[in-house]
Structures are given as structure tokens and as C-alpha cells.
Design an enzyme around this catalytic site. Structure first.
Site, PDB file in Angstrom:
ATOM      1  CE  LYS A 188      -2.585   3.454   1.309  1.00 19.43           C
ATOM      2  NZ  LYS A 188      -2.003   4.803   1.255  1.00 19.43           N
ATOM      3  CD  GLU A 263      13.046   3.981   8.284  1.00 21.32           C
ATOM      4  OE1 GLU A 263      13.153   5.177   8.628  1.00 21.32           O
ATOM      5  OE2 GLU A 263      13.041   3.597   7.111  1.00 21.32           O
ATOM      6  CB  CYS A 297      13.259   8.552   8.308  1.00 31.67           C
ATOM      7  SG  CYS A 297      14.276   7.366   7.405  1.00 31.67           S
ATOM      8  CD  GLU A 398      11.117  12.692  11.955  1.00 33.59           C
ATOM      9  OE1 GLU A 398      11.873  12.023  11.239  1.00 33.59           O
ATOM     10  OE2 GLU A 398      10.027  12.251  12.383  1.00 33.59           O
TER      11      GLU A 398
END
Length: 499
Positions: A188, A263, A297, A398
């Protein structure tokens, strides 16, 4: 913060239906009742659409993957390798067109997109070979008639949910080891960037891979993941995305004890000591920080510069940042494209405003780009902040955008403690020539990956992944293949030997 005025100059609409399909059981599926329109974040124009698949569509894909599992798992590793290498061949042949497609839907410069595709092909080829090295074990028995063996077998059907920031690489990094291991998959992709996923699956289908081995469904992440989580035939889920969503998946996966690879988010520090090569450090930091417009990331979130070299390092970083060229990814010589959407742009703007309000100095950038060619996109000027302290949101959240905060530190223990004072643990970076310090830092930094005197971490042969709230499992290396294998212990007792 804004700069410039909005303009209106829509570009001609491309062929929206070229990639308007899903892939289930080796066939194109276009029977969805609704569709998702994909927009270029640099221009605001529609660049394609895909079906809005639902739970029924996802269930059909799981059915196909389940039926194909036995046949695919029984192929030899050499047979599976042939399909994977053909897939890599096709990606390399279509590299330039695929890069243009990725740039249009994701925004990154075409050169970056091409590099992502090169890396994806390398991952496929590496796992095509590593799949031939799925070795078992023979263990000495406890009795003369006992034989102990350990086999490694594919975990089963795998549901994969991939993000928009590296829309090709994130599919490949999951699919290649899973297919090499003998698993079947249902992918997906992110709704912001599904076109490159459909194109990659077209190339995989062109290899003649058996029907049902690889399936692609587009649509609502919540609806499709609900099928992955509730269907007992899906034995593993691999997810890349936010820690919040990862925790939710983990909680629901626990009901059936599904295997997970997660992750998740990260707040990556880079620590620069006075003995470092400052030119190398500055170039490496800027290259990492502003790759993909900061939407990485394991991208650097905060720069810790030792107080003895803080000013010099800051000046070097500012100079390099000011030289970066911002624009639509399909323009020549562009270094940085847009953020993925308006929400991301506003979030970056908020973080910069918070830092400035709490005493940070904006050395370059610090505003949205709005005039002329930027008017219809989500562009933010590459930004460097100095005089940053731990109370600012950029040190605790982040960033996922083109903002480089620089903070200073005085000693080793202090910077280790500040770096570890986060629930995340994906990546950290250190620049120093002191070998003893290298070992101390690598041992004490609480991160799944540490790079020394460089900022590149993603290679096929090494285990990419984090600890703490940055997730579990690894992508890359034999460790990434292990994540798609179950261990089976065989205890064989020989007849006629007693016992």
C-alpha cells in the site's frame, strides 16, 4: 512568514490516467468506485490519479498473495533471483522516465530521483544474490540417534505500508528481501505518491512473475491497514512512517502476534568536535540536511558544534546553504524542491517562528517562497538557525524540512546526554579524528545507526533501522532478509537406534 506574492499560471494538464490502476493477482484492476488525484507539490497541478481501493480490494489482494504463497516459496532461490534481476534490469532501462515521474508527484529534483532509482536497483540485485544464501544449521544432538536441524522458511504473506518521501526506495527495500525470502506481498503506497509505485509494479509484472506473488493496492491507509491487521493470513507487516501510527499498528498487531518491521520517526544529532575536518563536516551536513528538502527519516535534525569551532562551522554551513538552488524538480540545476504539501510547509514555518521567538538567530532563509515560479508550490527557503537552545521546538520535534538548527556544546559527556535525551533512536553522526573518542561515542550514543566522518547510511549490505521509539527490525544486510524468515527447529530421531 511569507515572501513575495501569489500568482496564477496553471500548467497544461498531463495524461491523468496513464497509471490509473492497482495490481492484484497479476492483473490491472481499475474497478474502484472513486479515485485519488495526485498533485505536483511544486506547481499544484494534477499529474495523475489512481483508484481509491477499499477493504474489499485489499482482501482480494490478500487472497491472491495467500494462494500464490506455496508456489512462490517452493521455487528455488535461483528461480526467484531471475525475476528480481529482471526487475532491476527494467528499472535501470526506464530510469530517466521513472525519475521524471517521481519528481512530478513527489517534488524532488530529477537527479535525486534518478539516484533513488539507482539505489533501488542495487537493493534488488543485492537481495537477489542474498536470497541464494539462506542457510540452515545442523546442531550436534544430545543422543547418538538424535539429529537436530534448523531451517529458515518464508514468514508468509506480508502487508507493506510505504511513505511518500522515498516512494520508490521504500517499496524496494521491503519488497526485494521479502520476495527473495519466498514471501508474497501486498503493498500500500502513500496516497501522495502512488504513481511511481504503479509504474514499478508494471515493470515487475513485465518479468512474468507468477500471479499473486506481488500485489499493489491504492487507497485509504486506515482502511487497507485494517485488512492487513485483521486477516490472519497476513503474518507480517512492514511499515515506515510516524511513531504515532507505528504504535497503533503494534498494538493491533499484538492481537494475532504478527511479525513487525517498523521504521519510525527520529531526531538525529550530528556532533562536530574541534579536531574534525570542518570542510568535510560542513559539506556532509548540508548534503544530508537538505536532501529531499529535509524530508528524510535519518536526516540531521540538530547540529551540535563544539564551542571552540561553533562560529567557523556555522559560517561554512551558512555559505553552503545560501548557494543551494530552490525550484521545481524538473528544472535544471535545482538542488532543493518543494515540501510535500501545505501542512508540511506551515509546520516548518511554525518551528522557525518558535525558534526565533525564543532567541534563535536566522542566518539565512526563514521564510516561505511565494513569488513567480514558487507561487503554486510548497517551497521554503533553506534555513540555518544559530543560538539554538534545548527549549526550542526544533530541538524536540522531528523537523522534516529544510531547517538546520545549530547548537553549541562544551564537553563530551554533555553532548552525549543531550543527544540521548529523546525517545527516538534512529541515527546519529559524529565528526572527529580522535579514535578513542569515536569508540566512546559509538558505544554511548543510543541510536540504531552511527556514522563517523560522513552522513551516508543507506547501503544494501548494512542493517538500516532504529531503537527506542524509532522502531524495530532492519532493512538491508542479511538482517533485512532474516526479518522475512521464520526459524523451524527439526528434532529427528533415527529408527532402530534406541532411545
Amino acid at each position: 512568514m511569507t515572501k513575495g506574492n501569489e500568482a496564477t499560471d496553471p500548467r497544461p494538464e498531463p495524461d491523468l490516467d496513464r497509471w490509473n490502476c492497482q495490481w492484484i493477482n497479476g492483473e490491472k484492476v481499475t474497478d474502484a468506485r472513486d479515485s485519488i488525484t495526485v498533485y505536483n507539490p511544486a506547481t499544484g497541478e494534477a499529474v495523475g490519479r489512481v483508484p481509491r481501493g477499499d477493504g474489499e480490494t485489499a482482501a482480494r489482494a490478500v487472497d491472491a498473495a495467500s494462494h500464490a504463497l506455496t508456489g512462490w516459496g517452493r521455487l528455488t532461490a535461483v528461480q526467484r533471483t531471475a525475476y528480481l534481476n529482471q526487475w532491476a534490469d527494467r528499472i535501470e532501462r526506464e530510469r530517466n522516465e521513472l525519475a521524471r515521474l517521481m519528481s512530478r508527484e513527489q517534488g524532488k529534483p530529477i537527479e535525486e530521483a534518478a539516484g533513488e532509482l539507482d539505489g533501488s536497483a542495487q537493493f534488488i540485485r543485492w537481495y537477489a544474490e542474498e536470497g541464494k544464501r539462506v542457510y540452515g544449521e545442523t546442531i550436534p544432538g544430545s543422543r547418538p540417534d538424535q539429529r537436530i536441524m534448523v531451517w529458515r522458511q518464508p514468514v508468509g504473506v506480508v502487508g507493506m505500508i510505504t511513505p511518500w518521501n522515498f516512494p520508490a526506495a521504500m517499496i524496494i527495500r521491503k519488497a526485494a528481501p521479502a520476495l527473495a525470502a519466498g514471501c508474497t506481498i501486498v503493498v500500500k503506497p502513500a496516497s501522495q505518491t502512488p504513481l511511481i509505485a504503479v509504474a514499478l509494479f508494471q515493470l515487475l509484472m513485465d518479468t512474468g512473475i507468477p500471479k499473486g506473488v506481488a500485489n499493489l493496492v491504492t487507497g485509504s491507509a486506515a482502511t487497507i491497514s485494517d485488512v492487513f491487521l485483521s486477516d490472519a493470513r497476513v503474518r507480517k507487516i512492514s511499515f515506515t512512517g510516524s511513531t504515532e501510527v507505528g504504535k497503533s499498528i503494534m498494538e493491533r498487531a499484538a492481537i494475532q502476534l504478527k511479525r513487525l518491521s517498523l521504521e519510525l520517526g527520529g531526531i538525529a544529532p550530528v556532533i562536530v568536535y574541534p579536531d574534525a575536518d570542518l570542510e568535510l563536516a560542513a559539506k556532509s551536513i548540508v548534503g544530508n540536511k537538505f536532501e529531499n528538502c529535509g524530508q528524510v527519516c535519518n536526516g540531521i535534525n540538530v547540529i551540535y558544534a563544539h564551542e571552540a569551532i561553533r562560529q567557523e562551522l556555522s559560517e561554512r554551513i551558512v555559505e553552503l546553504t545560501r548557494a543551494l538552488r530552490v525550484g521545481p524538480g524538473d528544472e535544471p540545476d535545482v538542488d532543493i524542491g518543494p515540501l510535500i504539501d501545505r501542512e508540511a510547509m506551515l509546520r516548518v514555518d511554525r518551528l522557525v517562528a518558535d525558534s526565533q521567538a525564543k532567541g534563535a538567530a536566522i542566518r539565512t532563509g526563514g521564510y516561505r517562497l511565494m513569488d513567480e515560479k514558487y507561487a503554486h508550490g510548497h517551497f521554503y527557503a533553506p534555513t540555518v538557525l544559530t543560538d539554538v537552545n534545548d527549549e526550542m521546538d526544533v530541538m524536540k520535534e522531528e523537523i522534516f524540512g529544510p531547517v538546520a538548527p545549530i547548537a553549541s556544546f562544551a564537553d563530551e559527556d554533555e553532548v552525549i546526554a543531550r543527544s540521548n535525551a529523546t525517545p527516538y533512536g534512529l541515527a546519529a553522526y559524529v565528526f572527529t579524528r580522535d579514535v578513542s573518542r569515536v569508540y566512546r561515542m559509538c558505544e554511548q550514543l543510543e541510536f540504531g545507526m552511527v556514522a563517523v566522518n560522513g552522513t551516508s547510511l543507506s547501503v544494501p549490505q548494512a542493517p538500516f533501522g532504529g531503537i527506542k521509539e524509532s522502531g524495530s527490525g532492519r532493512e538491508g544486510g542479511h538482517h533485512g532478509l532474516d526479518d522475512y524468515m521464520d526459524l523451524k527447529y527439526i528434532n529427528l530421531n533415527l529408527e532402530g537406534k534406541g532411545g
